[in-house]
Design an enzyme around this catalytic site. Structure first.
Site: not given
Lengths: 561, 561
Positions: A205, A377
């Site tokens: 990610d 994130h």
């Protein structure tokens, strides 16, 4: 590391014993995440999400990954692994299952519950397999081990895929909150073990790779909410994402502590929290939830409304409240909390909502003036931990715009991954893992697939360009009926225009010239309607450009009678 | 303090000896700043700027203040005081001078030079009076003292306006950098003196009132640029605002220090820097400037391109460079610096540029990853200083969205200004200063005036709504010729559609039904073309909604022959 993929050609056939990875979305944008792994002729799909359109894609409802690459190979798919229940990871599943309904869906309990609710709206009953962290399942040639990761939705998973060509670890979306509300941390012990065993390709990610340091704890939002609640003497309205179970949990807890009741507002909020509560992910304090209808019977200082619309979506509850166009009204002394991020591109819409609420007299608390949001994130600091624990042999940044992928690649290199083992790929770029080394071998066509009304993939860039011209410049249609015998104008020309500063009657000036031009053209032998239409377009186009300084779309129609 | 102005009525006549203030723009938006002061029947205008449209205002070029309030009173205007040379303060001057060309323009030397260059394009030769800080001039009943303020353009002024009704201090845009490049600080000694003498109404820039603390120094950007230049081995491209003389100065200085030449790119950049250099505001190091044409003869590590387009404007140099569509090309190893803010609403466009440049291999330095920009507007900390030094009797926050005005008002109250002396007004709200107290007495109509091609004020919200529908949904035009004798369809129906997923031929399905519906309508006596057009609209509208799930604009035209 930086590889412009402008001139890639179709890849060669996949070598025996090699593993192929192609992202059909998510590499070059934040959304429509989808990766296809191939080994020995068999496919494994990881995630299948949607992307939301930007303002240069007017009227578009959703953007899908491009399934063209797998359209002829649907029967080769062993399973779709869904890492978590966000729209950008599950939203395109109904569109893929329309092509082959019995592809097994694999994911955690909450993820599957969310995707099943979505599929129900599309009247699709899927084949599913619920998995938990620590579990290993085999799907044909792919052995998948599921690993707990922490994200802004519960029950998210990373997946390690073992094949004879090597092991791929795909993080899904994740961060590394060390004290999450549910105690379920990103399993760095499993990462360490996988690293010891050898991770051949790490797909990771990139969303926050440009952000230095570490994401603050979700837990830190509770005391901030508590403080805002303590300062509020009238109604409190909280807006957040409809899938953010832990954020809603903290609102429920704060309400409970301050003797307030909470009504959920917005269809997706109500549906998702019912699922999360049924499955035990959301713990609703006794008697804290009330129906929106009951709110009017409560005094203002006992009310919390938990709603959608934190991104300024015009039809969502919060925008309508800010416009004074909702059964819930806001007035002086009320408090509105936007417990959410500000997704780039939504600034104007969100600030319009904030201004509207402020104008009505509300105090507006948002991530710009209070710590009421943390990202889901991993930031650069967290990513560095991952690289050092895993020591992956090859790295392929996923999930992000080019700037995010490049930033993530730079982090990998800083921890010692050789630059030629960091693969910067975009959507459709074909990456083969051969003899333990990943490299780009070509690219397959991979465009944006627009959902637009009932059309999937019917709209193209050309139609979007038409829409942008129509939206910016408006249009003019011109009709005339001409005699097929002598080219005389029998009826019209009529001019109709929309999206213009000037009303139709300004075009009356041009009608005589237009008639003259048509009849002259007919005299000089231009009798086919196509030629006459070009004459009309030219005459009107020039006039509009000179007189109004505009370049609208012009649609001339000549009919012979 | 929070006053929704939904139900204000027209104000009463201005009392003898009272002062009236009406903002015709800038209160409720960032841009189109314009205030009108009135005393004894005479008017003084402060600033006359433009607002740039947002994406819900498609195709609009500019938005002007609404001159309606003063349209019949142009001869009462003594002067237009221009506080500084930014577009949101001077951009609408040509449109006001079109109504009365000889209104005197008053401003500093640089401000007037910028506005005169603009007026030249509009072929207007203005009447001007250049003023300096410390100077006092009388314009009819208005005695104006000009005070130096520091901003992101040189030579900005605040203005103190003395009338028998009291003294108004208008800051213009300002901040309080204590070590600005040109040594010209906001004159707090003058503020203190004015405060001692008594400021009856303080009109104060609100843009950064929500931002805590203090703006960092412009001077701090030099060393950052220096570091980036030192790290760059190939070409450097810097983008910033075309009026930011001091930012360009720092780029020139850094280039000079590193042995590089600078080419200015973009018409406004070239024009403004020529003016600034001629007047001595920009000091160009010897031999540092070169023409863009000469750049190709230089080695990469001696090149700096200073260009416009830092907000992602699609036609500006930087966007075209990022799209590989400019004579200047960017490649691996080049450095691009966005030495600018990211104005809300421009995020997607700017990130598209950053992604494009990154994809081409450039390193992109921007305010998100380096200290290459500081704001031009006082933050909350600076505003508190102002309130405490001035101790104004009444405060009217100006320049900002509602959220900014409200935040600024709260700062005033915190320093001890009574809440009932803080006037929260929006555009068109009429504020009277009577016996030393300012209060809202009504409102005048004050809408958005759109410049759209050659039209000023011709386009309305209705046309913008049409454009939004056209842009989102496209349109369908339907054309038929019917016999006036028996209602038979003689030609057509023809359907043309644009902005659709489906091509025109999908509409062939509906043509027989459409013909049938028209002839049936004619049979039942609906012979007037308007009725037949409604039939066509209904048939096609229903079909499109059912079949395509879209709601386009439909324009039916029936012609009788």
């Amino acid at each position: 590391m930086s590889h412009p993929h402008f001139e890639l050609t179709l890849p060669p056939a996949l070598a025996d014993g090699a593993l192929r990875v192609v992202a059909l979305g998510g590499l070059g944008e934040v959304g429509r995440n989808m990766a296809v792994l191939e080994f020995a002729g068999r496919l494994l799909v990881i995630d299948c999400g949607v992307l939301f359109p930007e303002d240069h894609q007017p009227g578009v409802d959703l953007i899908l990954p491009d399934f063209e690459y797998i359209r002829e190979r649907l029967d080769d798919i062993e399973a779709i692994v869904l890492t978590h229940g966000h729209e950008d990871h599950i939203g395109a599943v109904p569109y893929l299952l329309r092509l082959r309904q019995d592809i097994p869906l694999v994911g955690s309990q909450l993820t599957l519950a969310f995707v099943e609710a979505k599929l129900k709206e599309h009247r699709i009953a899927p084949v599913t397999l619920a998995v938990r962290e620590g579990q290993t399942e085999r799907f044909g040639v792919f052995e998948c081990e599921f690993v707990a990761v922490n994200h802004s939705i519960p029950d998210a998973l990373a997946v390690a895929v073992r094949t004879p060509a090597g092991t791929v670890l795909h993080t899904g979306d994740f961060k590394m909150d060390q004290l999450p509300l549910d105690g379920r941390i990103t399993d760095l012990r499993a990462f360490a073990r996988l690293g010891e065993q050898g991770v051949d390709l790490f797909m990771v990610d990139s969303t926050n790779a440009e952000v230095p340091g570490f994401v603050a704890q979700e837990r830190g939002i509770g005391p901030v909410l508590d403080g805002v609640f303590a300062d509020s003497t009238k109604r409190i309205i909280v807006a957040s994402f409809a899938s953010h179970v832990h954020r809603v949990q903290q609102v429920l807890d704060a309400a409970h502590a301050h003797g307030r009741k909470v009504a959920l507002v917005g269809r997706s909020m109500v549906r998702n929290m019912a699922i999360a509560s049924d499955l035990g992910y959301l713990k609703i304090p006794q008697d804290v939830l009330v129906d929106l209808k009951q709110v009017d019977q409560l005094p203002d200082d006992e009310i919390v409304l938990m709603c959608t619309g934190s991104q300024g979506e015009p039809m969502a509850a919060l925008s309508r409240i800010a416009n004074n166009d909702h059964k819930v009204s806001v007035g002086p002394g009320d408090t509105v909390i936007l417990a959410s991020s500000l997704i780039p591109g939504n600034e104007n819409a969100v600030f319009r909502v904030i201004n509207g609420l402020t104008r009505l007299g509300a105090r507006v608390v948002h991530s710009g003036n209070a710590k009421v949001h943390v990202s889901g994130h991993a930031s650069a600091g967290e990513l560095l931990y991952c690289y050092n624990i895993l020591k992956p042999r090859n790295v392929m940044p996923v999930h992000g715009e080019v700037r995010h992928l490049v930033a993530n690649a730079a982090l990998a290199v800083q921890t010692g991954v050789p630059a030629d083992r960091v693969v910067l790929a975009e959507d459709g770029v074909v990456v083969d893992l051969v003899d333990g080394k990943a490299s780009i071998v070509g690219a397959v066509p991979c465009g944006y697939v627009y959902v637009d009304g009932s059309s999937v993939g019917g709209i193209t860039e050309a139609e979007l360009k038409d829409r942008r011209i129509l939206g910016d410049e408006g249009f003019i249609s011109i009709f005339a009926v001409v005699s097929s015998a002598d080219g005389k104008v029998l009826a019209g020309p009529q001019i109709h225009a929309r999206g213009f500063a000037e009303q139709d009657h300004v075009f009356e000036d041009i009608l005589p010239e237009l008639t003259r031009a048509l009849e002259e053209a007919a005299l000089t032998g231009a009798t086919d309607t196509h030629q006459l239409q070009q004459v009309m377009r030219r005459v009107v186009g020039r006039w509009v450009s000179n007189r109004l300084r505009r370049r609208p779309m012009i649609i001339p129609v000549v009919v012979e009678a």
